[in-house]
Design an enzyme around this catalytic site. Structure first.
Site, PDB file in Angstrom:
ATOM      1  N   ARG A 149     -12.080 -29.156  19.014  1.00 19.85           N
ATOM      2  CA  ARG A 149     -10.894 -28.318  19.479  1.00 19.85           C
ATOM      3  C   ARG A 149      -9.705 -29.019  20.125  1.00 19.85           C
ATOM      4  O   ARG A 149     -10.169 -30.329  20.469  1.00 19.85           O
ATOM      5  CB  ARG A 149     -11.501 -27.293  20.456  1.00 19.85           C
ATOM      6  CG  ARG A 149     -12.612 -26.176  20.186  1.00 19.85           C
ATOM      7  CD  ARG A 149     -13.035 -25.286  21.105  1.00 19.85           C
ATOM      8  NE  ARG A 149     -13.928 -24.580  20.772  1.00 19.85           N
ATOM      9  CZ  ARG A 149     -15.445 -24.829  20.572  1.00 19.85           C
ATOM     10  NH1 ARG A 149     -15.831 -25.882  20.981  1.00 19.85           N
ATOM     11  NH2 ARG A 149     -16.171 -23.849  20.184  1.00 19.85           N
ATOM     12  N   LYS A 173     -16.951 -25.516  24.871  1.00 20.01           N
ATOM     13  CA  LYS A 173     -16.870 -24.110  25.462  1.00 20.01           C
ATOM     14  C   LYS A 173     -18.168 -23.878  26.357  1.00 20.01           C
ATOM     15  O   LYS A 173     -19.110 -24.252  25.842  1.00 20.01           O
ATOM     16  CB  LYS A 173     -16.488 -22.939  24.570  1.00 20.01           C
ATOM     17  CG  LYS A 173     -15.449 -22.912  23.993  1.00 20.01           C
ATOM     18  CD  LYS A 173     -15.081 -21.702  23.284  1.00 20.01           C
ATOM     19  CE  LYS A 173     -13.572 -21.425  22.931  1.00 20.01           C
ATOM     20  NZ  LYS A 173     -13.412 -20.386  21.884  1.00 20.01           N
ATOM     21  N   HIS A 246      -4.956 -26.731  15.310  1.00 18.67           N
ATOM     22  CA  HIS A 246      -6.105 -26.251  15.014  1.00 18.67           C
ATOM     23  C   HIS A 246      -6.334 -26.036  13.407  1.00 18.67           C
ATOM     24  O   HIS A 246      -7.271 -26.155  12.905  1.00 18.67           O
ATOM     25  CB  HIS A 246      -6.191 -24.767  15.357  1.00 18.67           C
ATOM     26  CG  HIS A 246      -7.429 -24.403  15.987  1.00 18.67           C
ATOM     27  ND1 HIS A 246      -7.934 -24.831  16.912  1.00 18.67           N
ATOM     28  CD2 HIS A 246      -8.340 -23.097  15.631  1.00 18.67           C
ATOM     29  CE1 HIS A 246      -9.061 -24.347  17.306  1.00 18.67           C
ATOM     30  NE2 HIS A 246      -9.440 -23.354  16.569  1.00 18.67           N
ATOM     31  N   ARG A 249      -8.741 -28.878  12.276  1.00 22.28           N
ATOM     32  CA  ARG A 249     -10.203 -28.262  12.633  1.00 22.28           C
ATOM     33  C   ARG A 249     -10.615 -27.491  11.410  1.00 22.28           C
ATOM     34  O   ARG A 249     -11.625 -27.597  10.972  1.00 22.28           O
ATOM     35  CB  ARG A 249     -10.154 -27.571  13.973  1.00 22.28           C
ATOM     36  CG  ARG A 249     -11.608 -26.809  14.425  1.00 22.28           C
ATOM     37  CD  ARG A 249     -11.401 -26.496  15.714  1.00 22.28           C
ATOM     38  NE  ARG A 249     -12.611 -25.471  16.356  1.00 22.28           N
ATOM     39  CZ  ARG A 249     -13.866 -25.869  16.651  1.00 22.28           C
ATOM     40  NH1 ARG A 249     -14.274 -27.294  16.669  1.00 22.28           N
ATOM     41  NH2 ARG A 249     -14.546 -24.894  17.112  1.00 22.28           N
ATOM     42  N   HIS A 272     -19.842 -23.923  17.699  1.00 20.76           N
ATOM     43  CA  HIS A 272     -19.843 -22.480  17.581  1.00 20.76           C
ATOM     44  C   HIS A 272     -21.352 -22.228  18.135  1.00 20.76           C
ATOM     45  O   HIS A 272     -22.397 -22.408  17.644  1.00 20.76           O
ATOM     46  CB  HIS A 272     -19.742 -22.183  16.217  1.00 20.76           C
ATOM     47  CG  HIS A 272     -18.307 -22.157  15.747  1.00 20.76           C
ATOM     48  ND1 HIS A 272     -18.089 -22.121  14.388  1.00 20.76           N
ATOM     49  CD2 HIS A 272     -17.268 -22.211  16.323  1.00 20.76           C
ATOM     50  CE1 HIS A 272     -16.539 -22.218  14.164  1.00 20.76           C
ATOM     51  NE2 HIS A 272     -16.128 -22.400  15.296  1.00 20.76           N
ATOM     52  N   TYR A 281     -15.304 -19.882   7.566  1.00 21.39           N
ATOM     53  CA  TYR A 281     -15.058 -21.117   6.622  1.00 21.39           C
ATOM     54  C   TYR A 281     -15.694 -21.036   5.276  1.00 21.39           C
ATOM     55  O   TYR A 281     -15.155 -21.499   4.381  1.00 21.39           O
ATOM     56  CB  TYR A 281     -15.347 -22.442   7.253  1.00 21.39           C
ATOM     57  CG  TYR A 281     -14.668 -22.443   8.542  1.00 21.39           C
ATOM     58  CD1 TYR A 281     -13.232 -22.805   8.393  1.00 21.39           C
ATOM     59  CD2 TYR A 281     -15.094 -22.361   9.873  1.00 21.39           C
ATOM     60  CE1 TYR A 281     -12.652 -22.848   9.564  1.00 21.39           C
ATOM     61  CE2 TYR A 281     -14.601 -22.483  11.019  1.00 21.39           C
ATOM     62  CZ  TYR A 281     -12.999 -22.867  10.912  1.00 21.39           C
ATOM     63  OH  TYR A 281     -12.533 -22.902  12.117  1.00 21.39           O
TER      64      TYR A 281
END
Length: 301
Positions: A149, A173, A246, A249, A272, A281
Site C-alpha cells: 500500500r 492495516k 494504487h 498494487r 488482506h 483480482y
C-alpha cells in the site's frame, strides 16, 4: 450523546483504543460519519433509531450516484455499521437497520491495471542522472515488486529491507507486521538508492531520519508526494489511462494471478485480512485474459 461531535469523538476513540484501527482508517471513518450524521440531521440517538433499512440503502445509493467509488461506498457502509454496533453496545439504540445491508460489489468498478508493456515504460521513465531520479525508480520498482500500500511504502524504514534474504517487512492495516519477498531488480534499485542518492538528499539538510525514502527537504516521503511522482512518470511514459499509486498494487496482484499464483499467497502478500477482498483480482485477471483471447485468437470472432 445528543451532540454529533461528542458521539464521533467517543466512537473514534473506541476504534483507536479497542480496535487498534490505523490513523488513515480513523480519519476516513470520521469524515464518512460526519457526512452521514449531517445528512440525516442528527440531534441524538432517536435520529438513528428512526432509520429503517431502506433509508440506509437510499443514503448509500446517493453516495454512488454522486460519483463515489464502490470501495469508498463500501467503507462508508462499514463505518455506519460500526457506529450502530457501538451505540447498541452502549444501550443507546434498539436496532441496527444497516446490519443486513450488503456492501456494493467491489468489482462493479474494476481497479485500473497496467499492462506489462505499460509497467515497463513506467519503471524505465525515471532517469538516474539525479538523486530524485534514482529514488523515484527505486520507489516505483519496490511498489510493483511487492504490492505494498502507498502508506506502507512511504512508511518503510532503513532497516526494513533484508538484502541477504530478499524480503522486506512492513506494518500494515491493524498494525500487523508482514514479510513480503522481493525480486533482485527491486533490491538492486534500493541498494543503489541507499548508496548514491539517499546520502545526497539527506546531506542537503543534514537531517538524520529513519525513513527509507526521503525528499530534498530531508523529510520522509509522503503519500501525496508519491502520488505526484506516479503521475509525473505516467505522463513521461505516455500512459493515457488514469492511474494512481494504487494502480501498481492492482497490477502486481493481477499479473501474479494471471501467471498462476495461488490466491492465498497473493492475499498474504497484499496483507488482506479477508480473502474476499483479494478475489476482486481473480475477476480482473479473468476479464483481462478474455480480452487478450478475443484480440489474439484467430477463431475468437
Amino acid at each position: 450523546m445528543n451532540d454529533a461531535e461528542t458521539l464521533l469523538d467517543g466512537y473514534i476513540t473506541h476504534l483507536a483504543l479497542e480496535r487498534n484501527r490505523s490513523r488513515n482508517t480513523l480519519e476516513a471513518y470520521n469524515r464518512d460519519l460526519k457526512r452521514f450524521l449531517a445528512q440525516i440531521g442528527y440531534t441524538g440517538p432517536d435520529s438513528l433509531n428512526r432509520m429503517a433499512p431502506p433509508d440506509v440503502v437510499a443514503y448509500m445509493k446517493s453516495l454512488r450516484d454522486s460519483g463515489m467509488s464502490a470501495s469508498s461506498t463500501a467503507r462508508n457502509l462499514a463505518a455506519i455499521k460500526g457506529l450502530y454496533r457501538y451505540m447498541l453496545k452502549l444501550g443507546l439504540l434498539s436496532s441496527n437497520p444497516s446490519e443486513a445491508i450488503q456492501a456494493p460489489r467491489l468489482w462493479k468498478t474494476l481497479p485500473d491495471v497496467l499492462s506489462l508493456a505499460e509497467v515497463e515504460k513506467l519503471l524505465e521513465a525515471p532517469k538516474p542522472a539525479t538523486p530524485e531520479g534514482v529514488r523515484d525508480g527505486a520507489m516505483l520498482e519496490t511498489m510493483y515488486a511487492t504490492g505494498l500500500r502507498v502508506s506502507e511504502l512511504v512508511g518503510l524504514k532503513l532497516n526494513d529491507v533484508n538484502f541477504e534474504m530478499g524480503y522486506l517487512s512492513t506494518i500494515g492495516k491493524g498494525s500487523k507486521e508482514r514479510v513480503t519477498p522481493m525480486g533482485e531488480v527491486a533490491l538492486e534499485k534500493i541498494k543503489e538508492y541507499r548508496r548514491s542518492a539517499r546520502p545526497r538528499l539527506a546531506m542537503l539538510h543534514g537531517k538524520q531520519i529513519e525513513a527509507l525514502f526521503i525528499t530534498r527537504r530531508g523529510g520522509a516521503m509522503t503519500r501525496q508526494g508519491f502520488w505526484k511522482i506516479v503521475k509525473k512518470y505516467a505522463l513521461m511514459a505516455g500512459i493515457k489511462k488514469g492511474i494512481s499509486p494504487h494502480s501498481l498494487r492492482h497490477s502486481f496482484a493481477t499479473h501474479l494471478l494471471e501467471r498462476g499464483a495461488d490466491l492465498r499467497a497473493v492475499q498474504q502478500m497484499l496483507g488482506h485480512a479477508d480473502i474476499s477482498t483479494t478475489q476482486i483480482y481473480t475477476h480482473v485477471a479473468k476479464t483481462r485474459m478474455k480480452e487478450i483471447y478475443d484480440k489474439i485468437h484467430p477463431r475468437a470472432r
